[in-house]
Design an enzyme around this catalytic site. Structure first.
Site, PDB file in Angstrom:
ATOM      1  CD  GLU A 144      -3.056  -0.965   2.218  1.00  0.00           C
ATOM      2  OE1 GLU A 144      -2.767  -0.313   3.245  1.00  0.00           O
ATOM      3  OE2 GLU A 144      -4.124  -1.581   2.087  1.00  0.00           O
ATOM      4  CD  GLU A 315      -4.307  -5.981   2.708  1.00  0.00           C
ATOM      5  OE1 GLU A 315      -4.930  -5.237   3.484  1.00  0.00           O
ATOM      6  OE2 GLU A 315      -3.067  -5.943   2.578  1.00  0.00           O
TER       7      GLU A 315
HETATM    8  C1  GAL Z   1      -4.489  -2.612   5.082  1.00  0.00           C
HETATM    9  C2  GAL Z   1      -3.081  -3.158   5.201  1.00  0.00           C
HETATM   10  C3  GAL Z   1      -3.038  -4.413   6.034  1.00  0.00           C
HETATM   11  C4  GAL Z   1      -3.841  -4.233   7.293  1.00  0.00           C
HETATM   12  C5  GAL Z   1      -5.249  -3.858   6.925  1.00  0.00           C
HETATM   13  C6  GAL Z   1      -6.172  -3.700   8.108  1.00  0.00           C
HETATM   14  O1  GAL Z   1      -4.480  -1.258   4.795  1.00  0.00           O
HETATM   15  O2  GAL Z   1      -2.527  -3.439   3.937  1.00  0.00           O
HETATM   16  O3  GAL Z   1      -1.701  -4.724   6.356  1.00  0.00           O
HETATM   17  O4  GAL Z   1      -3.246  -3.238   8.060  1.00  0.00           O
HETATM   18  O5  GAL Z   1      -5.225  -2.641   6.243  1.00  0.00           O
HETATM   19  O6  GAL Z   1      -7.456  -3.351   7.697  1.00  0.00           O
END
Ligand code: GAL
Length: 634
Positions: A144, A315
């Site tokens: 990110e 994710e």
């Molecule tokens: C994302 C990140 C992850 C985790 C997640 C939590 O932004 O890539 O590592 O922190 O958020 O929601």
């Protein structure tokens, strides 16, 4: 193509004794992918040059033996503490000049040459060791970029690199002085060494200075990523990606994406609704457990373009997150809806973040598919259902949408430098347009500003593209589509100066923006055809056809042939009225959808999504609350 599921796993967080069981359960759940490694630098290199890959060899072997494919992340978002002893000045500085210290993540400045060298070394080691590993089927660079406001750094390293960047761009200082309009307030420079970063000035810095610094900062992300991609490619044929975030616009994702094989993004619908959609309180309440009905789809369409057609959700929120002002649980069915919406927009894979909730550290309050005690969470059951549905169903056949919307990161930077009114942002303007189109049932393709082939589109929108290149103006004018520009399209030249003749300067379109005004909330100007311009309005001189006016008699929408210019930030009603008429003209079907119901067409099917918490019926199709339906096209 087979659409697949996956999860994000941190073997280094769990005892070795449970890895096999975890891998078996992932495979049994129907997952294909497991992303690992992206925060593990300290365990891979506990001290400078002391590499420990045995545990990662083991983890990859265990996951691979269970039939899973690994996405291996480069760990450069989390430099270990020892790195600071070697490079005390590698931290980014915030706009106030304060260091962004060790103790969480993303604590680095993209311009720090020493840190970049360290990154190249660890990435080379990983690439050499795992580049041909049969279980490593994809790579992710870093994690990110830009998240936690980390694109822009006001460090010494950034200042030095910015001066070099300016010198290579302008060649000599007189050219820079002219481009920046530096005669104003006696800001002219004698040499590139005198130029500072545009923070801590008494009042605002010159817009061209501020915009160039943003462009430079974006280029630093691009070259940082490119260095990693080149190393990985030299040792591996596995495709390379990066996981982008929602509404992070301060680097050019298209430029980063050009060096990668596919795009991925991280979708947290409930967190986003709370902290970055810009929703009012009523909407936040109505969609607290479902997320905004358009925000995910917007990013699916954006990242499909960034990935040149190839993209995943890396994710996917599976339950409550930990980082928004409030963190409710999703309503039953929403994890399934979000996942299917991604597939309907063409995602190749959807991966859930994370496999198991961590009992320790910053994200203890963030759900996983499993609880810390390994019991299954509701998100797990929905993932199991989707895995079964994917196995049973026919594949999705993506198709070009009838409507296109241009998204330009450089325009976002320009609006940021000169919003000219509180709360006005390019992202907001484009997203409002997207929302109005979606509420009429339209499927949309988002396109980069460098697009030259617009064949197949009936309607193209390019609101707010502050600097429009001459080829873009010409290619749009030459396209067979109806093209809708404005407000603020073509309003500045590349150096943030007001062009003369006055904007927008379009081929075969006699129109000049003579004045602009920005308006506080509630002070919008009504259109005689219904709806308002809010926030931002322009006064135009034109001899072309005025198709609607403001109530004070000024033109609101002007047309010349197949080009239209919109002289204000239209609200939903005004935009929808316009879109309905234009779609009818090019025979693109529209339908006013009920609040919270959305649809997306593929070549053969229509997907329906009900983001509301109550059942809805449309076209005799009944949609349960929080549900998705897949229908063969008539
Ligand atoms: C994302 C990140 C992850 C985790 C997640 C939590 O932004 O890539 O590592 O922190 O958020 O929601």
């Amino acid at each position: 193509m087979k659409r697949t599921l996956g999860t994000c796993y941190y073997p280094e967080h769990w005892p070795r004794a449970i890895w096999e069981e975890d891998a078996r359960r992932m495979a049994d759940l129907g997952l294909t992918w497991v992303r690992i490694g992206e925060f593990a630098w300290k365990r891979l290199e506990p001290a400078p040059g002391d590499y420990r890959f045995d545990w990662l060899d083991d983890a990859i072997a265990v996951l691979g033996a269970a039939g899973l494919k690994v996405v291996l992340g480069t760990p450069t978002a989390t430099p270990p503490r020892w790195m600071l002893e070697r490079h005390p000045d590698m931290l980014a500085l915030d706009v106030e000049g304060r260091p962004r210290k060790f103790g969480s993540r993303r604590h680095y400045c993209f311009s720090h040459v020493g840190y970049r060298t360290e990154c190249e070394q660890i990435v080379t080691r990983l690439a050499e060791r795992y580049g041909r590993n049969p279980h490593v089927a994809a790579w992710q660079t870093d994690n990110e970029y830009g998240c936690h406001d980390t694109t822009i750094s006001y460090s010494d390293a950034a200042r030095g690199a910015f001066r070099k960047w300016l010198e290579s761009r302008y060649g000599d200082i007189e050219t820079l002085n002219a481009a920046w309009g530096a005669v104003f307030w006696s800001m002219e420079y004698d040499s590139f060494d005198q130029i500072d970063l545009p923070n801590l000035t008494v009042t605002e810095p010159a817009p061209a200075h501020a915009l160039d610094f943003r462009r430079f900062s974006s280029d630093q992300v691009v070259s940082f990523n490119r260095e990693q991609a080149e190393v990985l490619r030299a040792h591996s044929d596995a495709p390379i990606s990066h996981n982008y975030m929602g509404r992070i616009t301060d680097f050019d994702h298209f430029a980063v994406g050009a060096d990668l094989d596919f795009a991925t993004w991280d979708s947290y619908p409930l967190g986003f609704l709370e902290d970055r959609v810009g929703a009012d309180e009523t909407r936040k309440l109505a969609y607290a457990r479902q997320g905004d009905p358009d925000f995910q789809a917007f990013h699916h369409d954006l990242y499909r373009a960034v990935g040149r057609g190839r993209w995943w959700v890396m994710e996917q929120q599976p339950g409550p997150v930990n980082w928004a002002p409030h963190n409710p649980a999703p309503l039953p069915g929403m994890v399934r809806l979000w996942s299917w919406e991604a597939f309907a927009h063409g995602a190749e894979a959807v991966c859930y973040f994370r496999w198991r909730q961590a009992p320790m550290a910053q994200e203890q309050m963030h759900a996983g598919l499993l609880r810390p005690d390994s019991t299954e969470e509701p998100g797990y059951d929905e993932a199991a259902q989707i895995a079964q549905e994917l196995a049973d169903a026919s594949d999705i056949a993506p198709v070009q949408a009838p409507v296109a919307l241009i998204f330009d990161y450089d325009a976002d930077a320009a609006w940021n430098v000169q919003p000219n009114g509180d709360g006005l942002s390019y992202f907001g303007l484009v997203f409002d347009t997207y929302r109005a189109l979606r509420a009429l049932g339209l499927s949309i393709d988002i396109l980069p500003p460098g697009t030259s082939d617009f064949r197949g589109y009936g309607l193209i929108f390019a609101p707010g593209v502050m600097h429009m290149s001459e080829p873009l103006k010409k290619d749009l004018a030459d396209s067979e589509a109806i093209v809708v520009l404005g407000p603020r399209s073509g309003a500045r030249d590349r150096n943030m100066a007001i062009p003369v003749p006055l904007p927008p300067n379009l081929p075969a379109f006699d129109i000049r923006v003579s004045h602009v005004e920005t308006l506080r909330q509630g002070a919008g100007v009504a259109l005689d055809t219904g709806g308002f311009a809010n926030g931002y309005r322009e006064i135009v001189d034109t001899t072309e056809t005025v198709i609607s006016s403001f109530v004070d008699g000024q033109p609101a929408v002007v047309r010349a042939g197949t080009s239209l210019y919109v002289a204000g930030w239209l609200d939903d009603e005004a935009l929808r009225d316009l879109v309905r008429d234009l779609c009818a003209e090019v025979s693109v079907e529209t339908q006013d959808l009920p609040e919270g119901v959305r649809r997306r067409d593929t070549a053969t099917e229509r997907f329906w999504f009900n983001y509301t918490d109550r059942p809805q019926t449309i076209d005799k199709i009944s949609l349960p609350a929080c549900a998705v339906r897949r229908e063969a096209k008539a």
